[in-house]
Design a protein around this motif. Structure first.
Motif, PDB file in Angstrom:
ATOM      1  N   VAL A  76       4.177  11.524  -0.234  1.00  0.00           N
ATOM      2  CA  VAL A  76       2.825  11.623  -0.226  1.00  0.00           C
ATOM      3  C   VAL A  76       2.155  11.468   1.219  1.00  0.00           C
ATOM      4  CG1 VAL A  76       2.736  10.365  -2.322  1.00  0.00           C
ATOM      5  CG2 VAL A  76       2.954   8.942  -0.050  1.00  0.00           C
ATOM      6  N   THR A  77       0.511  11.625   1.151  1.00  0.00           N
ATOM      7  CA  THR A  77       0.134  11.742   2.333  1.00  0.00           C
ATOM      8  C   THR A  77      -1.117  10.967   2.067  1.00  0.00           C
ATOM      9  OG1 THR A  77       0.785  14.027   2.870  1.00  0.00           O
ATOM     10  CG2 THR A  77      -1.110  13.278   4.223  1.00  0.00           C
ATOM     11  N   SER A  78      -1.337  10.227   3.219  1.00  0.00           N
ATOM     12  CA  SER A  78      -2.878   9.547   3.384  1.00  0.00           C
ATOM     13  C   SER A  78      -3.799  10.021   3.666  1.00  0.00           C
ATOM     14  CB  SER A  78      -2.651   7.934   3.831  1.00  0.00           C
ATOM     15  OG  SER A  78      -2.370   8.322   5.337  1.00  0.00           O
ATOM     16  N   SER A  95       2.092  10.725   6.589  1.00  0.00           N
ATOM     17  CA  SER A  95       2.954  11.000   5.677  1.00  0.00           C
ATOM     18  C   SER A  95       4.014   9.887   5.391  1.00  0.00           C
ATOM     19  CB  SER A  95       3.812  12.233   5.796  1.00  0.00           C
ATOM     20  OG  SER A  95       2.735  13.537   6.045  1.00  0.00           O
ATOM     21  N   MET A  96       4.554   9.620   4.176  1.00  0.00           N
ATOM     22  CA  MET A  96       5.426   8.765   3.954  1.00  0.00           C
ATOM     23  C   MET A  96       6.021   8.946   2.538  1.00  0.00           C
ATOM     24  SD  MET A  96       3.058   5.371   2.737  1.00  0.00           S
ATOM     25  CE  MET A  96       4.574   4.465   2.439  1.00  0.00           C
ATOM     26  N   LYS A  97       7.321   8.365   2.137  1.00  0.00           N
ATOM     27  CA  LYS A  97       7.777   8.490   0.817  1.00  0.00           C
ATOM     28  C   LYS A  97       7.807   7.265  -0.089  1.00  0.00           C
ATOM     29  CE  LYS A  97      10.674  12.435   2.291  1.00  0.00           C
ATOM     30  NZ  LYS A  97      12.186  12.770   2.593  1.00  0.00           N
ATOM     31  N   LEU A  98       7.498   7.574  -1.497  1.00  0.00           N
ATOM     32  CA  LEU A  98       7.507   6.519  -2.245  1.00  0.00           C
ATOM     33  C   LEU A  98       9.018   6.539  -3.137  1.00  0.00           C
ATOM     34  CD1 LEU A  98       3.851   6.287  -3.535  1.00  0.00           C
ATOM     35  CD2 LEU A  98       4.764   5.039  -1.748  1.00  0.00           C
ATOM     36  N   PRO A  99       9.538   5.520  -3.615  1.00  0.00           N
ATOM     37  CA  PRO A  99       8.853   4.047  -3.160  1.00  0.00           C
ATOM     38  C   PRO A  99       9.336   3.486  -1.896  1.00  0.00           C
ATOM     39  CG  PRO A  99      10.998   4.141  -4.694  1.00  0.00           C
ATOM     40  CD  PRO A  99      10.756   5.484  -4.468  1.00  0.00           C
ATOM     41  N   LEU A 109      -0.093  -1.577  -3.384  1.00  0.00           N
ATOM     42  CA  LEU A 109      -0.718  -0.597  -4.681  1.00  0.00           C
ATOM     43  C   LEU A 109      -0.955   0.666  -4.117  1.00  0.00           C
ATOM     44  CD1 LEU A 109      -2.342  -0.177  -7.150  1.00  0.00           C
ATOM     45  CD2 LEU A 109      -4.287  -1.666  -6.087  1.00  0.00           C
ATOM     46  N   PHE A 110      -0.411   1.753  -4.938  1.00  0.00           N
ATOM     47  CA  PHE A 110      -0.465   3.129  -4.460  1.00  0.00           C
ATOM     48  C   PHE A 110      -1.225   3.831  -5.577  1.00  0.00           C
ATOM     49  CE2 PHE A 110       2.809   1.979  -1.690  1.00  0.00           C
ATOM     50  CZ  PHE A 110       2.407   2.280  -0.572  1.00  0.00           C
ATOM     51  N   GLU A 111      -2.398   4.507  -5.030  1.00  0.00           N
ATOM     52  CA  GLU A 111      -3.029   5.367  -6.313  1.00  0.00           C
ATOM     53  C   GLU A 111      -2.748   6.817  -5.764  1.00  0.00           C
ATOM     54  OE1 GLU A 111      -7.097   4.661  -7.034  1.00  0.00           O
ATOM     55  OE2 GLU A 111      -6.843   2.529  -7.232  1.00  0.00           O
ATOM     56  N   VAL A 112      -1.860   7.445  -6.475  1.00  0.00           N
ATOM     57  CA  VAL A 112      -1.438   8.734  -6.159  1.00  0.00           C
ATOM     58  C   VAL A 112      -2.218   9.702  -6.995  1.00  0.00           C
ATOM     59  CG1 VAL A 112       0.649  10.100  -5.913  1.00  0.00           C
ATOM     60  CG2 VAL A 112       0.816   7.585  -5.853  1.00  0.00           C
ATOM     61  N   SER A 113      -2.790  10.766  -6.053  1.00  0.00           N
ATOM     62  CA  SER A 113      -3.540  11.882  -6.710  1.00  0.00           C
ATOM     63  C   SER A 113      -2.487  13.235  -6.590  1.00  0.00           C
ATOM     64  CB  SER A 113      -4.625  12.253  -6.195  1.00  0.00           C
ATOM     65  OG  SER A 113      -5.670  11.081  -6.774  1.00  0.00           O
ATOM     66  N   PHE A 114      -2.142  13.732  -7.558  1.00  0.00           N
ATOM     67  CA  PHE A 114      -1.635  15.130  -7.573  1.00  0.00           C
ATOM     68  C   PHE A 114      -2.372  16.286  -7.076  1.00  0.00           C
ATOM     69  CE2 PHE A 114       1.209  12.110  -9.185  1.00  0.00           C
ATOM     70  CZ  PHE A 114       2.382  12.481  -8.698  1.00  0.00           C
ATOM     71  N   ILE A 115      -2.112  16.942  -5.979  1.00  0.00           N
ATOM     72  CA  ILE A 115      -2.963  18.258  -5.858  1.00  0.00           C
ATOM     73  C   ILE A 115      -1.743  19.550  -6.021  1.00  0.00           C
ATOM     74  CG2 ILE A 115      -4.451  19.650  -4.104  1.00  0.00           C
ATOM     75  CD1 ILE A 115      -5.027  16.587  -3.164  1.00  0.00           C
ATOM     76  N   LEU A 117      -9.448  19.209   3.778  1.00  0.00           N
ATOM     77  CA  LEU A 117      -9.360  18.356   2.452  1.00  0.00           C
ATOM     78  C   LEU A 117      -9.102  16.734   2.666  1.00  0.00           C
ATOM     79  CD1 LEU A 117      -9.826  18.368  -0.647  1.00  0.00           C
ATOM     80  CD2 LEU A 117      -7.380  18.742  -0.956  1.00  0.00           C
ATOM     81  N   LEU A 118      -8.132  16.272   3.237  1.00  0.00           N
ATOM     82  CA  LEU A 118      -8.023  14.901   3.437  1.00  0.00           C
ATOM     83  C   LEU A 118      -9.197  14.187   4.121  1.00  0.00           C
ATOM     84  CD1 LEU A 118      -4.322  15.135   4.632  1.00  0.00           C
ATOM     85  CD2 LEU A 118      -5.190  14.049   2.462  1.00  0.00           C
TER      86      LEU A 118
END
Length: 202
Positions: free
Chosen positions: A40-42, A47-51, A103-109, A123-124
């Motif tokens: 994911v990217t903020s 950039s980072m990886k969950l979990p 708490l992470f809210e992940v939006s998929f693009i 976009l970010l």
């Protein structure tokens, strides 16, 4: 997995995004599925990886603390943003002073064009939102995942892209509780209760 928008829409009209009731109790650790690794990217470009777990690279590189509990909210379409908020807001209100949760809210693009470096950066910047929970220790972290998510969806058994998926993870990255669509008061109570139980167990 390959069904189209209209099939999702028909199903959405039937149940309003509530494809199943939320878990009433914690899923036992021995039978809980691991959350698949997700890049994911903020909005600030980090950039980072969950979990985030004790054996993930992010902890070593960024000196991140491993959270005892992580709430991950998955949104594949803009239509599910309000659904996500119905879970995340009461979660922050109840646990806002805790340092051992995330708490992470992940939006998929998934549009490939939006994942190209210069467009992605722009976009970010556009998507960057002010932090409305600045008085809380627990911050709502909005992140984005770019690219083809077919294999992730297959692993997670995500069929309807119009609804929201809510997942409670333990410190090992296992999915210990799930919710869908818009939260009911009873389901919010179940989420908060299961979070408290998980915090005691970890």
């Amino acid at each position: 997995m390959n069904r189209g928008y209209f099939a999702d829409m028909k199903e959405f009209k039937d149940h309003g995004g509530k494809i199943a009731a939320a878990s009433k109790t914690l899923i036992p650790a021995v039978s809980a599925m691991k959350f698949p690794v997700l890049a994911v990217t903020s909005s600030n470009g980090k950039s980072m990886k969950l979990p985030i777990t004790s054996n993930c690279n992010e902890v070593n590189k960024e000196s991140l603390d491993v959270p005892k509990v992580t709430l991950v909210c998955l949104s594949f379409r803009a239509s599910s943003q309000e659904m996500i908020s119905s879970w995340s807001k009461p979660f922050i209100e109840s646990f806002g002073d805790r340092k051992d949760l995330k708490l992470f809210e992940v939006s998929f693009i998934d549009k490939w064009l939006l994942g190209l470096a210069p467009i992605k950066k722009l976009l970010l910047r556009v998507l960057q939102k002010p932090n409305n929970s600045e008085n809380n220790v627990l911050q709502r972290q909005i992140v984005y995942s770019f690219g083809d998510h077919y294999h992730f969806r297959k692993q997670m058994k995500v069929l309807n892209l119009l609804t929201g998926y809510i997942l409670l993870l333990d410190k090992s990255g296992r999915i210990r509780w799930q919710g869908f669509g818009t939260a009911t008061p009873e389901e919010v109570s179940q989420l908060l209760s299961c979070t408290s139980l998980l915090l005691k167990d970890q």
